[in-house]
Write a protein that holds these residues in place. Sequence first.
Motif, short mmCIF file in Angstrom:
data_model
loop_
_atom_site.label_atom_id
_atom_site.label_comp_id
_atom_site.label_asym_id
_atom_site.label_seq_id
_atom_site.Cartn_x
_atom_site.Cartn_y
_atom_site.Cartn_z
N LYS A 121 -1.60 -20.33 15.07
CA LYS A 121 -0.82 -21.60 14.73
C LYS A 121 0.20 -21.40 13.77
CE LYS A 121 -0.32 -25.64 16.35
NZ LYS A 121 1.34 -25.76 16.02
N PRO A 122 1.27 -21.33 13.80
CA PRO A 122 2.13 -21.46 15.24
C PRO A 122 1.90 -20.56 16.07
CG PRO A 122 3.69 -21.20 13.57
CD PRO A 122 2.56 -21.02 12.78
N GLU B 110 -2.05 -30.33 10.13
CA GLU B 110 -2.00 -29.55 11.36
C GLU B 110 -1.48 -28.14 10.87
OE1 GLU B 110 0.19 -30.94 14.66
OE2 GLU B 110 -0.63 -33.07 14.33
N ALA B 111 -1.70 -27.19 11.89
CA ALA B 111 -1.05 -25.59 11.62
C ALA B 111 -1.73 -25.06 10.64
CB ALA B 111 0.51 -25.69 11.47
N THR B 112 -2.85 -25.28 10.15
CA THR B 112 -3.37 -24.76 9.18
C THR B 112 -5.08 -24.95 9.28
OG1 THR B 112 -3.84 -24.09 6.80
CG2 THR B 112 -3.51 -26.42 7.22
N PRO C 243 -3.03 -23.14 20.42
CA PRO C 243 -3.63 -22.70 19.17
C PRO C 243 -5.11 -22.17 19.18
CG PRO C 243 -3.54 -25.15 19.38
CD PRO C 243 -2.92 -24.62 20.44
#
Length: 327
Positions: free
Chosen positions: A252-253, A189-191, A262
């Motif tokens: 994201k974040p 997550e977040a990438t 996001p």
Amino acid sequence: MRRWLIALVVLVLGRLRRRPELDSGGRIVPPGGPDRRAESLVLLLFAGATLCGAAVPVVYAWDAIPDQTQFLGLAFGLAFAFSSAACIVIGKRLVVTEELEEDYGLSHPDDREALEQLVEESGDRFTRKRLLFLAGAGAGSALGAALLTPAASLGPVFDVSSLYRTPWHRGVRLVDETGRALRAGDIEEATFYTAYPEHADREQMGAPVVVVRLKPEQLRLPDDRRGWAPAGILAYSKICTHAGCAIALYRKPTFAPVEPRPALVCPCHYSTFDVANGGGVLFGPAGRPLPQLPLAIDASGGLRAAGNFSGPVGPSWWGVRNHGARS
Ligand code: FES
């Protein structure tokens, strides 16, 4: 009627008075001596312009040429430089000139006519007029072809089916830049990740996708896309639907007060696409959502396409919504 007759007489008298002045010999520029060297130079320059102009479509069509863009610029530049040089030589060395102290005074239409007559009837220094004309026409045609060549980049005109075609279909494996197969377990997550279809031409507009992972409960996909994001993993075309730049940013974040969701962002004009709800446009000039690629996870945990995109890939064009993406 009387007034019309008077005006006609004045006009005729005026013309009669002008003609003798022009034809008297004082204003007609006499022919100059021939200048064969200047003519040869002009022929050479026109030949150079023709060659360089003709080289533009050749270089444009020949993708294998290294530094193709630079060669295109060079061919264009030289074609214009040769043509300009030829015109300068003609003006300076082959056209006879007349220098007058007084103004030509082109305010009256008759004066303009007189000047045209002066140019027409004046002598010149050409001895190979037809050959020079042909060389000039050749250079002009080559330059015209060179100028029209970039229009081919606007895309197909009659058969646009190639714009809808992509290398994706059910079962195609997603691989990274090095050709390594992407596994669901690799996606964090977040990438975001860039992926390509295995064994396909990566230069195709429909080839690259961005892969992101959300928590399954964050997903807001339309009903007809249930199952397109196994384990919360989503894939979207990497080509922006505004003008075709590469999607290169992932918001994201987020900063919750103003950016709660996001999103994928195109750095060119900041079109922002909602990853949770199927690539809908949140902001910016893009006129349609980012096409989504349905995904599946195979028995060994690898990511595969479960079909083709939700819509045509790339910048929009006339009739883009008329068909879906095709394999
Ligand atoms: S090309 Fe992406 S916003 Fe313009």
